[in-house]
Design an enzyme around this catalytic site. Structure first.
Site, PDB file in Angstrom:
ATOM      1  N   ILE A 150       1.080  -1.072   0.225  1.00 12.52           N
ATOM      2  CA  ILE A 150       0.061  -0.067   0.055  1.00 12.52           C
ATOM      3  C   ILE A 150       0.932   1.164   0.043  1.00 12.52           C
ATOM      4  O   ILE A 150       1.674   1.146   0.685  1.00 12.52           O
ATOM      5  CB  ILE A 150      -0.946  -0.097   1.275  1.00 12.52           C
ATOM      6  CG1 ILE A 150      -1.883  -1.180   1.231  1.00 12.52           C
ATOM      7  CG2 ILE A 150      -1.704   1.528   1.322  1.00 12.52           C
ATOM      8  CD1 ILE A 150      -2.673  -1.267   2.451  1.00 12.52           C
ATOM      9  N   CYS A 180       9.715  -2.548   0.811  1.00  5.34           N
ATOM     10  CA  CYS A 180       9.208  -1.912   1.720  1.00  5.34           C
ATOM     11  C   CYS A 180      10.256  -1.730   2.942  1.00  5.34           C
ATOM     12  O   CYS A 180       9.590  -1.538   4.143  1.00  5.34           O
ATOM     13  CB  CYS A 180       7.817  -2.319   2.173  1.00  5.34           C
ATOM     14  SG  CYS A 180       6.579  -2.449   0.775  1.00  5.34           S
TER      15      CYS A 180
END
Length: 221
Positions: A150, A180
């Protein structure tokens, strides 16, 4: 109403950014409705505003794009469903944290339709699955793999960028980055988990789950 658009083939990343910029402007001036845009990209790495140079471990493998979305390095490529969300967060309460949690809840509800339990973790944005079939980590805890990422950006409280779900990407393509910024966990996909799921199946599940989380388009004050 929220417009849903599904693009076929592979969408150029910079073209996608330009399209989102134009759509956000149109939402802001009232000439277009909110939108969810479903795409696939060619293999690439994108760097969010928190990306660290050291996390790009193979900079020559694929094209690398600097972006203004939140987050760190991520991979996009064929077999991964990217859902770009251009939504009026201002009319939805002006709560960025809640909006991110809602995006995570949307992914979790989508995965649940395939009997996959997605979970969130404190300090880790995205959605994770436990892997009891893999060896435990050095702390003796079950292995976990990331299945969805996300990263969003807001302009005058309208969002763009969004989520990505690994349906059947080449998982070795993640090897050129620290996804990430998290090195102690791996990545997985629906097909890697043993599910013969198609992109079309995921698109149906995304749309079905969306209304449960976000409802209809809100009325701006």
């Amino acid at each position: 109403m929220i417009e849903w658009i599904t693009s076929t083939g592979l969408t150029d990343f910079r073209d996608a950014e330009a399209w989102m910029e134009a759509r956000v402007a149109a939402i802001l001036d009232g000439s277009a409705p909110e939108c969810v845009w479903l795409v696939e990209h060619p293999p690439l790495y994108s760097a969010g505003t928190s990306a660290k140079d050291a996390d790009l471990t193979d900079p020559n493998r694929f094209d690398v794009f600097q972006t203004k979305r939140g987050g760190q390095y991520t991979y996009h490529g064929p077999g991964q469903r990217v859902a770009y969300v251009m939504l009026d967060v201002g009319a939805r309460g002006r709560d960025v944290r809640k909006f991110v949690l809602d995006l995570e809840a949307w992914v979790i509800a989508t995965l649940d339709q395939f009997n996959i339990t997605g979970e969130i973790r404190e300090g880790r944005v995205g959605v994770w699955v436990t892997r009891p079939d893999k060896p435990q980590n050095i702390q003796g805890q079950p292995a976990e793999d990331k299945i969805a990422a996300i990263g969003i950006r807001l302009r005058k409280w309208v969002s763009f960028h969004g989520i990505s779900i690994n349906v059947e990407p080449n998982l070795t393509h993640f090897d050129g980055i620290v996804p990430c910024g998290i090195s102690e966990h791996g990545v997985t996909s629906l097909v890697d988990l043993g599910l013969p799921v198609t992109m079309a199946d995921v698109d149906v599940a995304l749309r079905t789950s969306f209304a449960d989380i976000f409802g209809e388009a809100p009325t701006s004050p």
